[in-house]
Write a protein that holds these residues in place. Structure first.
Motif, PDB file in Angstrom:
ATOM      1  N   HIS A  64       0.829  -1.211   0.000  1.00 33.14           N
ATOM      2  CA  HIS A  64       0.000   0.000   0.000  1.00 33.14           C
ATOM      3  C   HIS A  64       0.860   1.256   0.000  1.00 33.14           C
ATOM      4  O   HIS A  64       0.561   2.242  -0.692  1.00 33.14           O
ATOM      5  CB  HIS A  64      -0.920   0.002   1.228  1.00 33.14           C
ATOM      6  N   ARG A  65       1.949   1.229   0.760  1.00 34.61           N
ATOM      7  CA  ARG A  65       2.855   2.383   0.822  1.00 34.61           C
ATOM      8  C   ARG A  65       3.503   2.629  -0.545  1.00 34.61           C
ATOM      9  O   ARG A  65       3.648   3.773  -0.980  1.00 34.61           O
ATOM     10  CB  ARG A  65       3.910   2.151   1.894  1.00 34.61           C
ATOM     11  N   THR A  66       3.869   1.563  -1.230  1.00 35.32           N
ATOM     12  CA  THR A  66       4.450   1.701  -2.574  1.00 35.32           C
ATOM     13  C   THR A  66       3.449   2.315  -3.541  1.00 35.32           C
ATOM     14  O   THR A  66       3.795   3.198  -4.347  1.00 35.32           O
ATOM     15  CB  THR A  66       4.910   0.328  -3.092  1.00 35.32           C
ATOM     16  N   ILE A  67       2.186   1.866  -3.463  1.00 36.15           N
ATOM     17  CA  ILE A  67       1.150   2.407  -4.341  1.00 36.15           C
ATOM     18  C   ILE A  67       0.978   3.900  -4.112  1.00 36.15           C
ATOM     19  O   ILE A  67       0.899   4.696  -5.060  1.00 36.15           O
ATOM     20  CB  ILE A  67      -0.178   1.661  -4.114  1.00 36.15           C
ATOM     21  N   ARG A  68       0.940   4.301  -2.839  1.00 36.89           N
ATOM     22  CA  ARG A  68       0.756   5.730  -2.533  1.00 36.89           C
ATOM     23  C   ARG A  68       1.987   6.546  -2.920  1.00 36.89           C
ATOM     24  O   ARG A  68       1.870   7.617  -3.528  1.00 36.89           O
ATOM     25  CB  ARG A  68       0.456   5.904  -1.045  1.00 36.89           C
ATOM     26  N   THR A  69       3.168   6.042  -2.567  1.00 33.41           N
ATOM     27  CA  THR A  69       4.399   6.800  -2.805  1.00 33.41           C
ATOM     28  C   THR A  69       4.631   7.023  -4.295  1.00 33.41           C
ATOM     29  O   THR A  69       5.036   8.115  -4.716  1.00 33.41           O
ATOM     30  CB  THR A  69       5.612   6.060  -2.199  1.00 33.41           C
ATOM     31  N   HIS A  70       4.357   5.986  -5.095  1.00 38.24           N
ATOM     32  CA  HIS A  70       4.655   6.075  -6.521  1.00 38.24           C
ATOM     33  C   HIS A  70       3.404   6.295  -7.370  1.00 38.24           C
ATOM     34  O   HIS A  70       3.476   6.188  -8.602  1.00 38.24           O
ATOM     35  CB  HIS A  70       5.396   4.817  -6.969  1.00 38.24           C
ATOM     36  N   GLN A  71       2.272   6.584  -6.711  1.00 36.70           N
ATOM     37  CA  GLN A  71       1.043   6.930  -7.423  1.00 36.70           C
ATOM     38  C   GLN A  71       0.726   5.911  -8.527  1.00 36.70           C
ATOM     39  O   GLN A  71       0.554   6.247  -9.699  1.00 36.70           O
ATOM     40  CB  GLN A  71       1.158   8.331  -8.013  1.00 36.70           C
ATOM     41  N   VAL A  72       0.656   4.657  -8.129  1.00 37.74           N
ATOM     42  CA  VAL A  72       0.367   3.591  -9.078  1.00 37.74           C
ATOM     43  C   VAL A  72      -1.018   3.788  -9.686  1.00 37.74           C
ATOM     44  O   VAL A  72      -2.002   4.027  -8.969  1.00 37.74           O
ATOM     45  CB  VAL A  72       0.468   2.215  -8.386  1.00 37.74           C
ATOM     46  N   THR A  73      -1.105   3.692 -11.009  1.00 34.75           N
ATOM     47  CA  THR A  73      -2.363   3.936 -11.714  1.00 34.75           C
ATOM     48  C   THR A  73      -3.148   2.639 -11.896  1.00 34.75           C
ATOM     49  O   THR A  73      -2.608   1.536 -11.727  1.00 34.75           O
ATOM     50  CB  THR A  73      -2.084   4.534 -13.099  1.00 34.75           C
ATOM     51  N   TYR A  74      -4.403   2.769 -12.294  1.00 35.67           N
ATOM     52  CA  TYR A  74      -5.207   1.582 -12.545  1.00 35.67           C
ATOM     53  C   TYR A  74      -4.648   0.731 -13.691  1.00 35.67           C
ATOM     54  O   TYR A  74      -4.595  -0.502 -13.578  1.00 35.67           O
ATOM     55  CB  TYR A  74      -6.662   1.958 -12.818  1.00 35.67           C
ATOM     56  N   PRO A  75      -4.236   1.331 -14.805  1.00 34.37           N
ATOM     57  CA  PRO A  75      -3.627   0.489 -15.853  1.00 34.37           C
ATOM     58  C   PRO A  75      -2.404  -0.269 -15.341  1.00 34.37           C
ATOM     59  O   PRO A  75      -2.192  -1.432 -15.719  1.00 34.37           O
ATOM     60  CB  PRO A  75      -3.248   1.499 -16.949  1.00 34.37           C
TER      61      PRO A  75
END
Length: 283
Positions: free
Chosen positions: A50-61
């Motif tokens: 979850h932290r990686t998703i937030r930090t690097h702004q992971v997109t839906y694609p």
């Protein structure tokens, strides 16, 4: 490592690795794990994701691509390969913090049980025309007090001169360059074989796709695999490398250690000889 018509595909290697893992008892099972322990570890793992998703702004694609890739990893049987290359070295480092004796390393996905048993002075099974530089690995197995361990077993396996493992490449005979060597009454052994080549992990499957898209290289330095064991002692799983070898300082699996690098010396008979002693701690 060149690709030939008979070269193993990632799917073939992955399927073989999955079968070997399912039948192996090398590291046993996790035993009784409490719900609290499961919750702690899994929560920490998910928090990291979850932290990686937030930090690097992971997109839906990107999320959908990752989901598709994880499905492909499972369908190809590459989970043992992926985990052993990118995760196992950290687990091994944690375990080593509380261990004595010789340095360990990762098991990797290419161990197979049931190798032929061989005497203390032996030659590993190989083809009559096995290519490669002849190599001798000699040494002694002792405990942490210096006492020799008679009859200690050295389960040894490695790639051939082209970087292929028996049991994972269709053109290499079963059992090639694999054996369980039984040390003599003084714990000594002398194993004749050939020096293996560096190899790249299979790159035509999802693990290879990840490596390519990330701009990494897929190579492992040349190495010997060993599991050294004796009743009443903790087994050591390790790998031995070669001084000056390619990829020694940039192993994709991050499994190399300075203490595990051999420096084979040329012998009058044309072989190269390396000596390495193993020290086991009481179980």
């Amino acid at each position: 490592m060149s690709t030939t018509e008979e070269s193993p595909t990632a799917a073939q290697a992955g399927a073989s690795a999955t079968r070997a893992f399912r039948t192996s008892r090398q590291h046993g099972t996790a035993g009784e794990v409490t719900p609290e322990r499961v919750s702690t570890v899994v929560t920490a793992l998910l928090d990291g994701v979850h932290r990686t998703i937030r930090t690097h702004q992971v997109t839906y694609p990107e999320y959908v691509a990752a989901k598709r890739w994880l499905i492909e990893v499972g369908e190809s049987g590459e989970w043992p390969l992926l985990l052993d290359v990118f995760v196992e070295h950290e687990v091994e480092e944690v375990s080593a913090q509380h261990q004595q004796g010789s340095k360990g390393s990762i098991l990797g996905p290419y161990h197979l049980p049931g190798a032929v048993r061989l005497p203390s002075v032996c030659t590993l099974p190989m083809r009559a025309d096995e290519p490669g530089t002849p190599l001798v690995l000699a040494g002694q197995v002792r405990d942490t007090t210096g006492k020799a361990l008679p009859g200690a077993e050295l389960d040894i396996w490695h790639a051939d001169d082209a970087g292929y493992y028996s049991g994972f490449a269709p053109h290499v005979p079963d059992g090639n360059l694999r054996g369980v060597v039984v040390a003599d009454d003084d714990g000594h052994f002398e194993i004749s074989t050939i020096q293996p080549a560096p190899y790249q992990i299979p790159t035509d499957g999802p693990t290879g796709t990840l490596i390519e898209r990330a701009g990494w290289h897929p190579w492992r330095p040349a190495h010997l695999h060993l599991i050294v064991r004796s009743p009443g002692y903790r087994p050591i799983t390790t790998q031995l490398y070669f001084t000056g070898g390619d990829w020694l300082d940039s192993d994709v699996a991050k499994a190399t250690k300075p203490e595990l690098v051999l420096d084979p010396r040329p012998q009058p008979d044309g072989r190269r000889r390396a000596e390495y002693d193993f020290v086991l701690e009481p179980a």
